[in-house]
Motif scaffolding. Structure first.
Motif, mmCIF file in Angstrom:
data_model
loop_
_atom_site.group_PDB
_atom_site.id
_atom_site.type_symbol
_atom_site.label_atom_id
_atom_site.label_comp_id
_atom_site.label_asym_id
_atom_site.label_seq_id
_atom_site.Cartn_x
_atom_site.Cartn_y
_atom_site.Cartn_z
ATOM 1 N N UNK A 1 0.930 -1.047 0.018
ATOM 2 C CA UNK A 1 -0.038 0.145 0.084
ATOM 3 C C UNK A 1 1.098 1.309 -0.145
ATOM 4 N N UNK A 2 1.918 1.308 0.663
ATOM 5 C CA UNK A 2 2.678 2.405 0.934
ATOM 6 C C UNK A 2 4.195 2.136 0.695
ATOM 7 N N UNK A 3 4.962 3.216 0.180
ATOM 8 C CA UNK A 3 6.375 2.760 0.174
ATOM 9 C C UNK A 3 7.318 4.186 0.816
ATOM 10 N N UNK A 4 8.050 3.454 1.859
ATOM 11 C CA UNK A 4 8.814 4.557 2.656
ATOM 12 C C UNK A 4 10.161 4.916 2.063
ATOM 13 N N UNK A 5 10.298 5.751 1.972
ATOM 14 C CA UNK A 5 11.741 6.509 1.321
ATOM 15 C C UNK A 5 12.427 7.288 2.268
ATOM 16 N N UNK A 6 13.691 7.102 2.203
ATOM 17 C CA UNK A 6 14.700 7.794 2.791
ATOM 18 C C UNK A 6 15.819 8.189 2.047
ATOM 19 N N UNK A 7 16.768 9.224 2.529
ATOM 20 C CA UNK A 7 17.781 9.683 1.889
ATOM 21 C C UNK A 7 19.153 9.790 2.616
ATOM 22 N N UNK A 8 20.133 9.629 2.081
ATOM 23 C CA UNK A 8 21.365 9.855 2.911
ATOM 24 C C UNK A 8 21.784 11.123 2.846
ATOM 25 N N UNK A 9 22.952 11.718 3.530
ATOM 26 C CA UNK A 9 23.667 12.652 3.455
ATOM 27 C C UNK A 9 24.416 12.661 2.178
ATOM 28 N N UNK A 10 25.049 13.662 1.708
ATOM 29 C CA UNK A 10 26.128 13.442 0.704
ATOM 30 C C UNK A 10 27.107 12.813 0.881
ATOM 31 N N UNK A 11 27.406 12.553 1.933
ATOM 32 C CA UNK A 11 28.772 11.616 2.088
ATOM 33 C C UNK A 11 28.338 10.187 2.196
ATOM 34 N N UNK A 12 27.251 9.796 2.286
ATOM 35 C CA UNK A 12 26.526 8.568 2.548
ATOM 36 C C UNK A 12 26.710 7.970 3.995
ATOM 37 N N UNK A 13 26.684 8.736 4.542
ATOM 38 C CA UNK A 13 26.805 8.046 6.106
ATOM 39 C C UNK A 13 25.761 8.030 7.156
ATOM 40 N N UNK A 14 24.904 8.893 6.807
ATOM 41 C CA UNK A 14 23.684 9.223 7.551
ATOM 42 C C UNK A 14 22.339 8.982 6.995
ATOM 43 N N UNK A 15 21.463 8.286 7.331
ATOM 44 C CA UNK A 15 20.386 8.218 6.550
ATOM 45 C C UNK A 15 18.925 9.144 7.312
ATOM 46 N N UNK A 16 18.189 9.631 6.455
ATOM 47 C CA UNK A 16 17.024 10.562 7.096
ATOM 48 C C UNK A 16 15.680 10.172 6.323
ATOM 49 N N UNK A 17 14.773 9.944 7.294
ATOM 50 C CA UNK A 17 13.439 9.736 6.329
ATOM 51 C C UNK A 17 13.020 10.714 5.439
ATOM 52 N N UNK A 18 12.342 10.517 4.361
ATOM 53 C CA UNK A 18 12.254 11.579 3.323
ATOM 54 C C UNK A 18 10.680 11.618 3.127
ATOM 55 N N UNK A 19 10.110 10.449 2.974
ATOM 56 C CA UNK A 19 8.644 10.512 2.303
ATOM 57 C C UNK A 19 7.885 8.999 2.524
ATOM 58 N N UNK A 20 6.643 9.260 2.659
ATOM 59 C CA UNK A 20 5.948 7.944 2.435
ATOM 60 C C UNK A 20 4.976 8.191 1.355
ATOM 61 N N UNK A 21 4.720 7.406 0.394
ATOM 62 C CA UNK A 21 3.943 7.645 -0.695
ATOM 63 C C UNK A 21 3.052 6.417 -1.095
ATOM 64 N N UNK A 22 2.110 6.716 -1.577
ATOM 65 C CA UNK A 22 1.215 5.715 -2.139
ATOM 66 C C UNK A 22 1.982 4.486 -3.067
ATOM 67 N N UNK A 23 1.704 3.624 -2.797
ATOM 68 C CA UNK A 23 2.149 2.422 -3.963
ATOM 69 C C UNK A 23 1.238 2.486 -5.076
#
Length: 160
Positions: A44-66
């Motif tokens: 039903x949903x897809x969670x999306x996260x992005x890392x910082x530019x250095x690829x060391x820390x992940x941050x929640x970004x969005x939850x979208x409908x599948x």
């Protein structure tokens, strides 16, 4: 020994950095800039996260409908954020057996690979939703983007 303003690497902040410019050292340290996207696939949903530019820390970004727009949203986000690597949670059970969403998640990962033109890495997903719920505000039971951040952070930590 400084970089000129006309040098694109100097303007971007990326590229070689002298270790000791005062001593005139010619040894350079390269900064690694690699951004990742993490995906927690659900029917039903897809969670999306992005890392910082250095690829060391992940941050929640969005939850979208599948739905039919999901792939396009992810494609645009990858382009806008200049993501270099895609990570999706491996939905298999702890024992490695597929579950009721595994086939759909594998198909989605294959569609991403074809559409984006990059391979999609799999990362252990077990208990990420439970862990995300532990840190959610009391009024919110589950946050798919937080689960995606947990999946992505595990992947980043494993890469060192």
């Amino acid at each position: 020994m400084g970089r000129r303003a006309s040098d694109p690497l100097a303007r971007s902040g990326r590229g070689p950095l002298p270790l000791d410019p005062e001593a005139g050292a010619r040894v350079f340290l390269y900064t690694v800039v690699m951004k990742y996207i993490g995906i927690d696939y659900g029917r039903r949903r897809i969670g999306i996260a992005l890392s910082d530019d250095g690829g060391t820390i992940a941050f929640p970004r969005a939850t979208i409908d599948n739905d039919a727009d999901a792939l396009g949203f992810i494609r645009r986000l990858i382009e806008e954020e200049q993501v270099e690597e895609i990570v999706i949670g491996d939905t298999r059970t702890v024992s490695g057996a597929p579950n009721d969403v595994t086939l759909d998640a594998e198909r989605f990962a294959d569609m991403l690979t074809r559409d984006i033109g990059r391979p999609v890495e799999r990362a252990f997903e077990g208990w990420s939703s439970i862990e995300a719920a532990r840190y959610a505000p009391e009024a919110k039971q589950h946050d798919d983007s937080a689960a995606a951040a947990i999946i992505l952070q595990r992947y980043l930590d494993m890469r060192g």
